[in-house]
Design a protein around this motif. Sequence first.
Motif: not given
Length: 61
Positions: A8, A11-12, A29-30
């Motif tokens: 996460r 990805r962030a 979103r994450v």
Amino acid sequence: MTCPTWWRLNRAVRLLCASDAPLRTVAHRVGYRSEFTFGAAFKREYGVTRGACRRRVSQRP
């Protein structure tokens, strides 16, 4: 750090670097329900705030 947290947060970082989306949007979103929780996890892992990370990336040539 556990695997889901690592995934996460990585990805962030990509989202922070690639978009001008508000930090709250990136957090959601994450998979973080709260911007505060996202910020605490981010700072714990990377040692800087999310905003500072985004500013560093935007200042690169």
